[in-house]
Scaffold this motif. Structure first.
Motif, PDB file in Angstrom:
ATOM      1  N   MET A   1       0.822  -1.196   0.000  1.00  0.00           N
ATOM      2  CA  MET A   1       0.000   0.000   0.000  1.00  0.00           C
ATOM      3  C   MET A   1       0.866   1.260   0.000  1.00  0.00           C
ATOM      4  SD  MET A   1      -3.371  -1.086   2.233  1.00  0.00           S
ATOM      5  CE  MET A   1      -3.545   0.564   2.793  1.00  0.00           C
ATOM      6  N   SER A   2       2.036   1.179  -0.624  1.00  0.00           N
ATOM      7  CA  SER A   2       2.926   2.340  -0.636  1.00  0.00           C
ATOM      8  C   SER A   2       2.411   3.471  -1.507  1.00  0.00           C
ATOM      9  CB  SER A   2       4.323   1.923  -1.100  1.00  0.00           C
ATOM     10  OG  SER A   2       4.249   1.413  -2.421  1.00  0.00           O
ATOM     11  N   ASP A   3       1.489   3.177  -2.404  1.00  0.00           N
ATOM     12  CA  ASP A   3       0.945   4.242  -3.243  1.00  0.00           C
ATOM     13  C   ASP A   3      -0.374   4.777  -2.693  1.00  0.00           C
ATOM     14  OD1 ASP A   3      -0.529   1.967  -3.800  1.00  0.00           O
ATOM     15  OD2 ASP A   3      -0.683   2.366  -5.943  1.00  0.00           O
ATOM     16  N   VAL A   4      -0.649   4.463  -1.402  1.00  0.00           N
ATOM     17  CA  VAL A   4      -1.879   4.894  -0.739  1.00  0.00           C
ATOM     18  C   VAL A   4      -1.525   5.809   0.419  1.00  0.00           C
ATOM     19  CG1 VAL A   4      -3.863   4.103   0.612  1.00  0.00           C
ATOM     20  CG2 VAL A   4      -3.110   2.785  -1.371  1.00  0.00           C
ATOM     21  N   ALA A   5      -2.283   6.895   0.559  1.00  0.00           N
ATOM     22  CA  ALA A   5      -2.136   7.779   1.714  1.00  0.00           C
ATOM     23  C   ALA A   5      -3.495   7.909   2.390  1.00  0.00           C
ATOM     24  CB  ALA A   5      -1.607   9.145   1.284  1.00  0.00           C
ATOM     25  N   LEU A   6      -3.453   8.172   3.683  1.00  0.00           N
ATOM     26  CA  LEU A   6      -4.654   8.269   4.497  1.00  0.00           C
ATOM     27  C   LEU A   6      -4.790   9.683   5.040  1.00  0.00           C
ATOM     28  CD1 LEU A   6      -7.044   7.045   6.108  1.00  0.00           C
ATOM     29  CD2 LEU A   6      -5.350   6.298   7.815  1.00  0.00           C
ATOM     30  N   ILE A   7      -5.985  10.266   4.882  1.00  0.00           N
ATOM     31  CA  ILE A   7      -6.244  11.609   5.391  1.00  0.00           C
ATOM     32  C   ILE A   7      -7.510  11.603   6.240  1.00  0.00           C
ATOM     33  CG2 ILE A   7      -7.506  12.334   3.314  1.00  0.00           C
ATOM     34  CD1 ILE A   7      -6.188  15.131   3.684  1.00  0.00           C
ATOM     35  N   MET A   8      -7.418  12.263   7.378  1.00  0.00           N
ATOM     36  CA  MET A   8      -8.547  12.457   8.284  1.00  0.00           C
ATOM     37  C   MET A   8      -8.527  13.926   8.705  1.00  0.00           C
ATOM     38  SD  MET A   8      -8.186   9.000  10.627  1.00  0.00           S
ATOM     39  CE  MET A   8      -9.871   8.865  11.226  1.00  0.00           C
ATOM     40  N   ALA A   9      -9.643  14.403   9.217  1.00  0.00           N
ATOM     41  CA  ALA A   9      -9.706  15.808   9.614  1.00  0.00           C
ATOM     42  C   ALA A   9      -8.931  16.075  10.904  1.00  0.00           C
ATOM     43  CB  ALA A   9     -11.152  16.260   9.755  1.00  0.00           C
ATOM     44  N   LEU A  10      -9.211  15.284  11.936  1.00  0.00           N
ATOM     45  CA  LEU A  10      -8.673  15.586  13.260  1.00  0.00           C
ATOM     46  C   LEU A  10      -8.106  14.354  13.960  1.00  0.00           C
ATOM     47  CD1 LEU A  10     -11.683  17.699  14.564  1.00  0.00           C
ATOM     48  CD2 LEU A  10      -9.445  18.587  13.874  1.00  0.00           C
ATOM     49  N   PRO A  11      -7.101  14.543  14.800  1.00  0.00           N
ATOM     50  CA  PRO A  11      -6.624  13.426  15.616  1.00  0.00           C
ATOM     51  C   PRO A  11      -7.739  12.836  16.502  1.00  0.00           C
ATOM     52  CG  PRO A  11      -5.019  15.198  15.652  1.00  0.00           C
ATOM     53  CD  PRO A  11      -6.246  15.731  14.947  1.00  0.00           C
ATOM     54  N   ASN A  12      -8.732  13.630  16.866  1.00  0.00           N
ATOM     55  CA  ASN A  12      -9.875  13.111  17.641  1.00  0.00           C
ATOM     56  C   ASN A  12     -10.559  11.963  16.913  1.00  0.00           C
ATOM     57  OD1 ASN A  12      -9.474  15.062  19.535  1.00  0.00           O
ATOM     58  ND2 ASN A  12     -11.455  16.037  19.311  1.00  0.00           N
ATOM     59  N   GLU A  13     -10.548  12.002  15.577  1.00  0.00           N
ATOM     60  CA  GLU A  13     -11.242  10.978  14.799  1.00  0.00           C
ATOM     61  C   GLU A  13     -10.497   9.643  14.778  1.00  0.00           C
ATOM     62  OE1 GLU A  13     -13.923  13.220  11.519  1.00  0.00           O
ATOM     63  OE2 GLU A  13     -11.759  13.242  11.131  1.00  0.00           O
ATOM     64  N   SER A  14      -9.202   9.666  15.054  1.00  0.00           N
ATOM     65  CA  SER A  14      -8.434   8.413  15.081  1.00  0.00           C
ATOM     66  C   SER A  14      -8.128   7.961  16.499  1.00  0.00           C
ATOM     67  CB  SER A  14      -7.129   8.563  14.308  1.00  0.00           C
ATOM     68  OG  SER A  14      -6.196   9.320  15.058  1.00  0.00           O
ATOM     69  N   LYS A  15      -8.254   8.869  17.452  1.00  0.00           N
ATOM     70  CA  LYS A  15      -7.999   8.564  18.866  1.00  0.00           C
ATOM     71  C   LYS A  15      -6.628   7.927  19.092  1.00  0.00           C
ATOM     72  CE  LYS A  15     -11.661   9.983  21.046  1.00  0.00           C
ATOM     73  NZ  LYS A  15     -11.509  11.132  21.937  1.00  0.00           N
ATOM     74  N   GLY A  16      -5.685   8.163  18.193  1.00  0.00           N
ATOM     75  CA  GLY A  16      -4.342   7.602  18.324  1.00  0.00           C
ATOM     76  C   GLY A  16      -4.235   6.130  17.963  1.00  0.00           C
ATOM     77  N   GLU A  19      -2.031   5.464  14.752  1.00  0.00           N
ATOM     78  CA  GLU A  19      -0.615   5.634  15.044  1.00  0.00           C
ATOM     79  C   GLU A  19      -0.092   4.463  15.876  1.00  0.00           C
ATOM     80  OE1 GLU A  19      -2.235   9.682  14.104  1.00  0.00           O
ATOM     81  OE2 GLU A  19      -2.949   7.995  15.287  1.00  0.00           O
ATOM     82  N   GLN A  20      -0.883   4.002  16.849  1.00  0.00           N
ATOM     83  CA  GLN A  20      -0.478   2.849  17.667  1.00  0.00           C
ATOM     84  C   GLN A  20      -0.301   1.604  16.800  1.00  0.00           C
ATOM     85  OE1 GLN A  20      -3.331   2.326  20.851  1.00  0.00           O
ATOM     86  NE2 GLN A  20      -3.018   4.417  21.581  1.00  0.00           N
ATOM     87  N   ALA A  21      -1.040   1.534  15.696  1.00  0.00           N
ATOM     88  CA  ALA A  21      -0.938   0.394  14.776  1.00  0.00           C
ATOM     89  C   ALA A  21       0.134   0.617  13.713  1.00  0.00           C
ATOM     90  CB  ALA A  21      -2.294   0.137  14.120  1.00  0.00           C
ATOM     91  N   GLY A  22       0.874   1.726  13.815  1.00  0.00           N
ATOM     92  CA  GLY A  22       1.945   2.014  12.859  1.00  0.00           C
ATOM     93  C   GLY A  22       1.465   2.573  11.531  1.00  0.00           C
ATOM     94  N   ILE A  23       0.274   3.128  11.514  1.00  0.00           N
ATOM     95  CA  ILE A  23      -0.306   3.677  10.278  1.00  0.00           C
ATOM     96  C   ILE A  23      -0.159   5.191  10.286  1.00  0.00           C
ATOM     97  CG2 ILE A  23      -2.425   3.939   8.934  1.00  0.00           C
ATOM     98  CD1 ILE A  23      -3.354   1.272  10.352  1.00  0.00           C
ATOM     99  N   GLN A  24       0.434   5.721   9.230  1.00  0.00           N
ATOM    100  CA  GLN A  24       0.594   7.169   9.130  1.00  0.00           C
ATOM    101  C   GLN A  24      -0.720   7.802   8.700  1.00  0.00           C
ATOM    102  OE1 GLN A  24       3.473   8.664   6.307  1.00  0.00           O
ATOM    103  NE2 GLN A  24       3.397  10.701   7.198  1.00  0.00           N
ATOM    104  N   VAL A  25      -1.133   8.816   9.438  1.00  0.00           N
ATOM    105  CA  VAL A  25      -2.339   9.569   9.126  1.00  0.00           C
ATOM    106  C   VAL A  25      -1.949  11.017   8.879  1.00  0.00           C
ATOM    107  CG1 VAL A  25      -4.618  10.289   9.908  1.00  0.00           C
ATOM    108  CG2 VAL A  25      -3.703   8.075  10.642  1.00  0.00           C
ATOM    109  N   HIS A  26      -2.486  11.600   7.819  1.00  0.00           N
ATOM    110  CA  HIS A  26      -2.317  13.019   7.547  1.00  0.00           C
ATOM    111  C   HIS A  26      -3.586  13.722   8.006  1.00  0.00           C
ATOM    112  CE1 HIS A  26       1.204  12.157   5.045  1.00  0.00           C
ATOM    113  NE2 HIS A  26       0.507  11.104   4.634  1.00  0.00           N
ATOM    114  N   TYR A  27      -3.437  14.699   8.891  1.00  0.00           N
ATOM    115  CA  TYR A  27      -4.591  15.415   9.425  1.00  0.00           C
ATOM    116  C   TYR A  27      -4.724  16.767   8.738  1.00  0.00           C
ATOM    117  CZ  TYR A  27      -4.513  11.826  12.998  1.00  0.00           C
ATOM    118  OH  TYR A  27      -4.534  10.621  13.639  1.00  0.00           O
TER     119      TYR A  27
END
Length: 187
Positions: A1-16, A19-27
């Motif tokens: 999935m190197s050609d995939v990026a993940l975007i969310m609005a706020l860190p509140n929506e991922s609750k960390g 990141e704990q699962a090693g997934i990069q999120v762009h907020y």
């Protein structure tokens, strides 16, 4: 999935959890301007071919706690009707004047039209849609203009009513858990 990026609005929506699962999120931050800027930045920096937008939404149509794949984005706050244009229609925009259609990927999920606007919706939107958010249309428009595939799934936190602000906050953790599980199933 190197050609995939993940975007969310706020860190509140991922609750960390991502990141704990090693997934990069762009907020992106809240709203269409922040979302458009961040989507452009992520695509330019990562070179991704697919941008996945996960997040929360309100709905009077879908039940709380449901995951819904967005099949189309519209702007619920674009209103140039005094000049004779339909609400939701962006005048003089030849590429995407009103709706942005997305391909379906998560066939097991219900799908719906998401109305994006720079307000926390607590009533009936001016344009037909089944769920509401504050960033999706902008992210989708950037993706379409840059020819990047866009997938979007929203967790319904609230009924887009007078208790929406309370329900949103209360349902974020369960939403993050469901969205993480869905995302991990992509691998």
């Amino acid at each position: 999935m190197s050609d995939v990026a993940l975007i969310m609005a706020l860190p509140n929506e991922s609750k960390g959890l991502f990141e704990q699962a090693g997934i990069q999120v762009h907020y992106s931050g809240i709203g269409k301007v922040n979302a458009a800027f961040k989507a452009f930045e992520v695509i330019q920096k990562t070179g991704c071919k697919t941008l996945i937008n996960l997040g929360t939404a309100g709905s009077t149509y879908f039940d709380k706690h449901e995951l819904v794949e967005v099949s189309q984005f519209v702007q619920r706050d674009m209103d140039v009707s005094p000049l004779g244009f339909a609400v939701g229609f962006t005048p003089f925009d030849t590429m995407h004047p009103a709706e942005i259609h997305l391909e379906r990927y998560f066939e097991h999920l219900p799908s719906g039209i998401c109305g994006t606007g720079d307000s926390f919706e607590t009533g009936t939107p001016k344009v037909p849609c089944q769920l509401v958010d504050m960033e999706g249309y902008a992210i989708a428009k950037v993706c379409k203009k840059l020819r990047v595939r866009i997938l979007s799934v929203k967790y319904i936190t609230d009924g887009a009513n007078d208790t929406a602000h309370l329900d949103w906050e209360e349902n974020l953790l369960l939403g993050a858990q469901k969205l993480l599980s869905l995302y991990q199933g992509l691998k």
